[in-house]
Design a protein around this motif. Structure first.
Motif, PDB file in Angstrom:
ATOM      1  N   ALA A   4       7.150  -3.101   4.411  1.00 42.90           N
ATOM      2  CA  ALA A   4       8.113  -2.589   5.393  1.00 42.90           C
ATOM      3  C   ALA A   4       9.075  -1.595   4.756  1.00 42.90           C
ATOM      4  O   ALA A   4       9.398  -0.556   5.351  1.00 42.90           O
ATOM      5  CB  ALA A   4       8.878  -3.745   6.027  1.00 42.90           C
ATOM      6  N   ASP A   5       9.527  -1.882   3.538  1.00 42.68           N
ATOM      7  CA  ASP A   5      10.459  -0.979   2.862  1.00 42.68           C
ATOM      8  C   ASP A   5       9.772   0.318   2.440  1.00 42.68           C
ATOM      9  O   ASP A   5      10.389   1.391   2.452  1.00 42.68           O
ATOM     10  CB  ASP A   5      11.078  -1.669   1.649  1.00 42.68           C
ATOM     11  N   VAL A   6       8.503   0.240   2.060  1.00 40.96           N
ATOM     12  CA  VAL A   6       7.751   1.459   1.745  1.00 40.96           C
ATOM     13  C   VAL A   6       7.603   2.315   2.998  1.00 40.96           C
ATOM     14  O   VAL A   6       7.867   3.525   2.986  1.00 40.96           O
ATOM     15  CB  VAL A   6       6.360   1.118   1.174  1.00 40.96           C
ATOM     16  N   ASP A   7       7.196   1.698   4.087  1.00 35.95           N
ATOM     17  CA  ASP A   7       6.973   2.437   5.332  1.00 35.95           C
ATOM     18  C   ASP A   7       8.261   3.059   5.855  1.00 35.95           C
ATOM     19  O   ASP A   7       8.234   4.112   6.513  1.00 35.95           O
ATOM     20  CB  ASP A   7       6.382   1.508   6.395  1.00 35.95           C
ATOM     21  N   ASP A   8       9.392   2.440   5.552  1.00 33.12           N
ATOM     22  CA  ASP A   8      10.676   2.936   6.040  1.00 33.12           C
ATOM     23  C   ASP A   8      11.080   4.251   5.381  1.00 33.12           C
ATOM     24  O   ASP A   8      11.991   4.930   5.858  1.00 33.12           O
ATOM     25  CB  ASP A   8      11.759   1.880   5.796  1.00 33.12           C
ATOM     26  N   THR A  32      14.347  11.130  -3.945  1.00 25.26           N
ATOM     27  CA  THR A  32      14.895  10.192  -4.930  1.00 25.26           C
ATOM     28  C   THR A  32      14.710   8.753  -4.478  1.00 25.26           C
ATOM     29  O   THR A  32      14.331   7.875  -5.264  1.00 25.26           O
ATOM     30  CB  THR A  32      16.385  10.476  -5.168  1.00 25.26           C
ATOM     31  N   ASN A  33      14.951   8.503  -3.202  1.00 29.32           N
ATOM     32  CA  ASN A  33      14.763   7.159  -2.660  1.00 29.32           C
ATOM     33  C   ASN A  33      13.291   6.751  -2.722  1.00 29.32           C
ATOM     34  O   ASN A  33      12.957   5.615  -3.092  1.00 29.32           O
ATOM     35  CB  ASN A  33      15.262   7.109  -1.217  1.00 29.32           C
ATOM     36  N   ALA A  34      12.402   7.694  -2.384  1.00 32.20           N
ATOM     37  CA  ALA A  34      10.967   7.408  -2.424  1.00 32.20           C
ATOM     38  C   ALA A  34      10.508   7.115  -3.852  1.00 32.20           C
ATOM     39  O   ALA A  34       9.682   6.216  -4.081  1.00 32.20           O
ATOM     40  CB  ALA A  34      10.188   8.584  -1.849  1.00 32.20           C
ATOM     41  N   LEU A  65       8.674   3.875  -5.203  1.00 30.58           N
ATOM     42  CA  LEU A  65       7.360   3.963  -5.843  1.00 30.58           C
ATOM     43  C   LEU A  65       7.314   3.115  -7.105  1.00 30.58           C
ATOM     44  O   LEU A  65       6.322   2.427  -7.369  1.00 30.58           O
ATOM     45  CB  LEU A  65       7.039   5.419  -6.181  1.00 30.58           C
ATOM     46  N   LYS A  66       8.378   3.146  -7.897  1.00 25.54           N
ATOM     47  CA  LYS A  66       8.370   2.401  -9.160  1.00 25.54           C
ATOM     48  C   LYS A  66       8.826   0.949  -8.998  1.00 25.54           C
ATOM     49  O   LYS A  66       8.822   0.193  -9.970  1.00 25.54           O
ATOM     50  CB  LYS A  66       9.223   3.110 -10.208  1.00 25.54           C
ATOM     51  N   ASN A  67       9.184   0.558  -7.764  1.00 24.07           N
ATOM     52  CA  ASN A  67       9.536  -0.831  -7.475  1.00 24.07           C
ATOM     53  C   ASN A  67       8.246  -1.631  -7.334  1.00 24.07           C
ATOM     54  O   ASN A  67       7.538  -1.529  -6.333  1.00 24.07           O
ATOM     55  CB  ASN A  67      10.368  -0.902  -6.196  1.00 24.07           C
ATOM     56  N   ASN A  79       0.860  -1.186   0.000  1.00 24.73           N
ATOM     57  CA  ASN A  79       0.000   0.000   0.000  1.00 24.73           C
ATOM     58  C   ASN A  79       0.899   1.240   0.000  1.00 24.73           C
ATOM     59  O   ASN A  79       1.589   1.517   0.981  1.00 24.73           O
ATOM     60  CB  ASN A  79      -0.899  -0.017   1.234  1.00 24.73           C
ATOM     61  N   LYS A  80       0.878   1.995  -1.092  1.00 24.99           N
ATOM     62  CA  LYS A  80       1.749   3.163  -1.233  1.00 24.99           C
ATOM     63  C   LYS A  80       0.990   4.478  -1.065  1.00 24.99           C
ATOM     64  O   LYS A  80       1.485   5.547  -1.438  1.00 24.99           O
ATOM     65  CB  LYS A  80       2.455   3.117  -2.590  1.00 24.99           C
ATOM     66  N   THR A  81      -0.200   4.415  -0.481  1.00 23.28           N
ATOM     67  CA  THR A  81      -1.032   5.608  -0.320  1.00 23.28           C
ATOM     68  C   THR A  81      -0.301   6.710   0.432  1.00 23.28           C
ATOM     69  O   THR A  81      -0.227   7.865  -0.022  1.00 23.28           O
ATOM     70  CB  THR A  81      -2.337   5.243   0.416  1.00 23.28           C
ATOM     71  N   THR A  82       0.241   6.385   1.595  1.00 27.81           N
ATOM     72  CA  THR A  82       0.920   7.391   2.415  1.00 27.81           C
ATOM     73  C   THR A  82       2.186   7.884   1.733  1.00 27.81           C
ATOM     74  O   THR A  82       2.527   9.074   1.802  1.00 27.81           O
ATOM     75  CB  THR A  82       1.247   6.814   3.802  1.00 27.81           C
ATOM     76  N   LEU A  83       2.893   6.994   1.043  1.00 27.57           N
ATOM     77  CA  LEU A  83       4.113   7.381   0.329  1.00 27.57           C
ATOM     78  C   LEU A  83       3.793   8.386  -0.777  1.00 27.57           C
ATOM     79  O   LEU A  83       4.494   9.395  -0.937  1.00 27.57           O
ATOM     80  CB  LEU A  83       4.778   6.144  -0.272  1.00 27.57           C
ATOM     81  N   ILE A  84       2.745   8.135  -1.546  1.00 27.11           N
ATOM     82  CA  ILE A  84       2.374   9.030  -2.646  1.00 27.11           C
ATOM     83  C   ILE A  84       2.012  10.412  -2.111  1.00 27.11           C
ATOM     84  O   ILE A  84       2.423  11.444  -2.660  1.00 27.11           O
ATOM     85  CB  ILE A  84       1.215   8.415  -3.454  1.00 27.11           C
ATOM     86  N   LYS A  85       1.272  10.449  -1.026  1.00 27.69           N
ATOM     87  CA  LYS A  85       0.896  11.729  -0.429  1.00 27.69           C
ATOM     88  C   LYS A  85       2.135  12.465   0.086  1.00 27.69           C
ATOM     89  O   LYS A  85       2.278  13.685  -0.108  1.00 27.69           O
ATOM     90  CB  LYS A  85      -0.091  11.496   0.715  1.00 27.69           C
ATOM     91  N   ALA A  86       3.045  11.734   0.718  1.00 29.25           N
ATOM     92  CA  ALA A  86       4.267  12.352   1.241  1.00 29.25           C
ATOM     93  C   ALA A  86       5.129  12.904   0.112  1.00 29.25           C
ATOM     94  O   ALA A  86       5.722  13.985   0.234  1.00 29.25           O
ATOM     95  CB  ALA A  86       5.051  11.335   2.061  1.00 29.25           C
TER      96      ALA A  86
END
Length: 271
Positions: free
Chosen positions: A258-262, A244-246, A250-252, A224-231
């Motif tokens: 766990a890696d997304v949340d990190d 850049t890391n995010a 995102l494209k992974n 779930n990348k919802t929070t990542l996309i918003k951030a």
């Protein structure tokens, strides 16, 4: 956007259109007063091709009587969004893109064997009835496979209590700060971590026989990348290490949760 089906009755509707927005009209009741500004977050991904997003995450604010399609056009630019009006409603069938090719798909697509086995190979055979197209200026449905197209989720789901989102769903019917995530799929969602029904036979006229479509489980566990996309949309410096890391995560396609949340701190900001 590809229509995903929960049973074979829904599968037959795919003869008319591949898209969720074209098949299941929105039936939500509005929970906001008309005319209220509402902010949503939008991105457009083609991770199955192993390429960066067509549109990196952005925030857009519109009147909440506007639709998901309106928000998508404002985010990506109306000239960069191809939409079709049908008897079932509007749906998106392409985004402007000049970097996708059949060669890129053939090289980078991880799930060719999965899809070929599930469909007995019919979706990778271009015919007069079910052509696989090439468009140098767009990434459209029916490029790469005969069942490819654009799907979207809102907060990582395609429905709210069984009511399916469509391109015509009004922003008033979305959660606050909703994330609208567009993704290209060559397997009706199975290759982006969603459930799918895939055709296994063709009819005498050459079209896919959706009455014989088979349920296919997701090919991997979807993060779930919802929070990542918003951030990412809120992050001011689009060139620093955190962003850049995010973007790489995102494209992974198959990254772990766990890696997304990190990528974010406890406040939901990129770190």
């Amino acid at each position: 956007m590809i229509k995903r089906m929960k049973n074979k009755l829904f599968a037959t509707l795919c003869v008319a259109a591949l898209t969720l927005g074209a098949v299941v009209p929105s039936t939500f009741n509005s929970v906001h007063a008309a005319g209220t500004p509402k902010t949503v977050y939008v991105d457009v991904e083609k991770n199955v091709l192993g390429q960066a997003p067509i549109l990196q995450p952005v925030a857009v604010t519109l009147d909440d009587s506007s639709t998901i399609l309106d928000a998508t056009k404002q985010a990506a630019g109306a000239a960069n969004v191809s939409s079709v009006s049908s008897g079932y409603g509007n749906y998106v069938n392409g985004f402007a893109d000049t970097s996708d090719t059949q060669a890129v798909f053939n090289k980078n697509y991880k799930y060719y064997k999965n899809v070929k086995d599930a469909t007995k190979g019919i979706v990778f055979t271009s015919t007069a009835a079910q052509p696989i197209i090439t468009d140098a200026n767009w990434l459209r449905e029916k490029e790469c496979s005969g069942i490819s197209g654009w799907m979207f989720t809102v907060q990582n789901t395609d429905n709210n209590a069984g009511n399916y989102y469509s391109a015509d769903t009004k922003l008033a019917d979305l959660p606050s700060d909703a994330v609208i995530r567009w993704e290209f799929s060559a397997a009706m969602g199975a290759d982006i971590g969603l459930n799918a029904y895939l055709p296994t036979q063709t009819k005498a006229d050459g079209y896919y026989d959706w009455n014989t479509a088979a349920y296919t489980s997701p090919f991997f566990t979807r993060a779930n990348k919802t929070t990542l996309i918003k951030a990412m949309a809120k992050h001011s410096n689009k060139t620093d290490a955190a962003y850049t890391n995010a973007l790489n995560d995102l494209k992974n396609l198959t990254i772990s949760q766990a890696d997304v949340d990190d990528d974010m701190d406890v406040s939901g900001n990129l770190k």
